[in-house]
Scaffold this active site. Structure first.
Site, PDB file in Angstrom:
ATOM      1  N   HIS A   1      -7.020  -6.591  -0.870  1.00  0.00           N
ATOM      2  CA  HIS A   1      -6.063  -5.534  -0.528  1.00  0.00           C
ATOM      3  C   HIS A   1      -5.022  -5.984   0.497  1.00  0.00           C
ATOM      4  O   HIS A   1      -4.017  -5.300   0.687  1.00  0.00           O
ATOM      5  CB  HIS A   1      -6.823  -4.319   0.002  1.00  0.00           C
ATOM      6  CG  HIS A   1      -6.007  -3.079   0.095  1.00  0.00           C
ATOM      7  ND1 HIS A   1      -5.397  -2.491  -0.996  1.00  0.00           N
ATOM      8  CD2 HIS A   1      -5.669  -2.300   1.160  1.00  0.00           C
ATOM      9  CE1 HIS A   1      -4.734  -1.406  -0.618  1.00  0.00           C
ATOM     10  NE2 HIS A   1      -4.880  -1.271   0.686  1.00  0.00           N
TER      11      HIS A   1
ATOM     12  N   TYR B   1      -2.578  10.543   3.845  1.00  0.00           N
ATOM     13  CA  TYR B   1      -3.665  11.029   2.988  1.00  0.00           C
ATOM     14  C   TYR B   1      -3.711  12.546   2.814  1.00  0.00           C
ATOM     15  O   TYR B   1      -4.335  13.027   1.879  1.00  0.00           O
ATOM     16  CB  TYR B   1      -5.013  10.558   3.552  1.00  0.00           C
ATOM     17  CG  TYR B   1      -5.140   9.057   3.573  1.00  0.00           C
ATOM     18  CD1 TYR B   1      -5.437   8.341   2.416  1.00  0.00           C
ATOM     19  CD2 TYR B   1      -4.930   8.335   4.741  1.00  0.00           C
ATOM     20  CE1 TYR B   1      -5.534   6.962   2.419  1.00  0.00           C
ATOM     21  CE2 TYR B   1      -5.024   6.955   4.759  1.00  0.00           C
ATOM     22  CZ  TYR B   1      -5.321   6.276   3.596  1.00  0.00           C
ATOM     23  OH  TYR B   1      -5.402   4.916   3.601  1.00  0.00           O
TER      24      TYR B   1
ATOM     25  N   ASP C   1       0.847  -1.189   0.000  1.00  0.00           N
ATOM     26  CA  ASP C   1       0.000   0.000   0.000  1.00  0.00           C
ATOM     27  C   ASP C   1       0.892   1.252   0.000  1.00  0.00           C
ATOM     28  O   ASP C   1       1.847   1.321  -0.755  1.00  0.00           O
ATOM     29  CB  ASP C   1      -0.923  -0.070   1.219  1.00  0.00           C
ATOM     30  CG  ASP C   1      -2.036   0.964   1.214  1.00  0.00           C
ATOM     31  OD1 ASP C   1      -2.806   0.971   0.244  1.00  0.00           O
ATOM     32  OD2 ASP C   1      -2.121   1.757   2.163  1.00  0.00           O
TER      33      ASP C   1
END
Length: 319
Positions: free
Chosen positions: A292, A231, A104
């Site tokens: 994921h 983020y 990720d």
């Protein structure tokens, strides 16, 4: 798990928690986690790699797990994590090149590390993310307003959303949500945490004990630094480098049912094989039922892929 040791190492003014397995004289493999993960997400790989004759090193990033948070979490960025990775290897007196295994957003750290510290990298393995030159494809990847990435860039709304639940419940909801094959998108008047109903079960490969461990280890720092660095800066490490090239051998493992495969523009980029313009020694492997969390969903298969790659390139790690 008793084969894994734990220590705290001072790195750039912070005490980082580091899990290790294997001999200190073996070729080093550093594992970089994603979100909402910590070192524990690599537990299966660490033991397999150590058994195969390598030294497994898995830190909690600053502000994650048991590691210290930076004094100003609101200024945290991904480049900090790249420099921490380099400094950690120096603190461990590792003079040889290291293999980097990442998942990720940890993949962004791995690629940034390879760009900024190429002399330290023997090879790269990433799960669920491949190299994309900073800014080159910005127009290709458009996120809807309700997509979790877009929402988590808004501190007040996100903190209010998360604040309704204890830390363990937040981690549980994110794990369940990220296991899906559809992009997690909330409606205008819907919150991201509400995409997962209280009755939703964990995936079959994760236990309540696993979630309890994640929850306990997130209690120290919560999610403030994690959300900020991951983020809210969205600054790709190494973006200042003109014509970026990664010369180290690279393996990307992708789950065919990972929701990220449905991000607009992602599949086209992967299928075009454009990545080889920037990473000449690149290989992609698809896992048909993979979601994921490949390394936890299919640990044996992922371990086989990792160890085969390490053995093929073991000579690169020799000084």
């Amino acid at each position: 798990m008793d084969q894994i040791t734990h220590k705290f190492i001072q790195v750039n003014g912070l005490n980082l928690h580091v899990a290790e397995a294997g001999s200190e004289t073996s070729p080093p493999v550093i594992f970089l986690h994603g979100f909402p993960e910590i070192w524990y997400s690599w537990r299966h790989q660490m033991l397999a790699v150590a058994t195969a004759g390598f030294r497994a090193i898995a830190p909690d990033f600053r502000g994650y797990g048991l590691s210290d948070a930076p004094p100003e979490p609101e200024k945290a960025c991904l480049t900090d994590l790249v420099h921490d990775t380099a400094s950690l290897l120096d603190s461990l007196a590792i003079s040889s090149k290291a293999f980097v295994v990442a998942k990720d957003f940890g993949g962004w750290i791995a690629y940034g590390f390879a760009l900024l510290y190429p002399e330290k990298v023997a090879g790269i393995i990433t799960a669920n993310v491949m190299f994309m030159p900073p800014g080159a494809f910005a127009d290709h990847f458009v996120f809807p307003e309700g997509f979790y990435v877009s929402r988590w860039q808004k501190p007040e709304r996100t903190e209010a959303d998360f604040g309704r639940f204890d830390v363990k419940t937040v981690v549980r909801k994110i794990y369940i949500m990220f296991c899906g094959s559809e992009m997690p998108i909330a409606g205008e008047n819907e919150e991201i945490m509400d995409l997962v109903k209280p009755s939703a079960p964990l995936p079959s490969w994760m236990t309540e004990e696993d979630i309890a461990i994640y929850g306990t280890l997130y209690e120290k720092n919560g999610f403030r630094t994690a959300l900020q660095a991951t983020y809210r800066t969205m600054h790709m490490p190494g973006s200042e480098i003109q014509d970026p090239k990664i010369q180290a051998p690279t393996l990307v493992i992708l789950g065919e049912k990972d929701y990220l495969m449905k991000v607009p523009g992602m599949k086209e980029y992967i299928q075009s094989d454009s990545v080889k313009k920037y990473v000449p020694n690149h290989e992609t492997v698809f896992v048909p039922e993979g979601c994921h969390f490949l390394q936890e969903q299919f640990p044996d298969h992922v371990n086989e892929l990792i160890i085969a790659f390490l053995n093929r390139n073991k000579h690169v790690a020799v000084v």
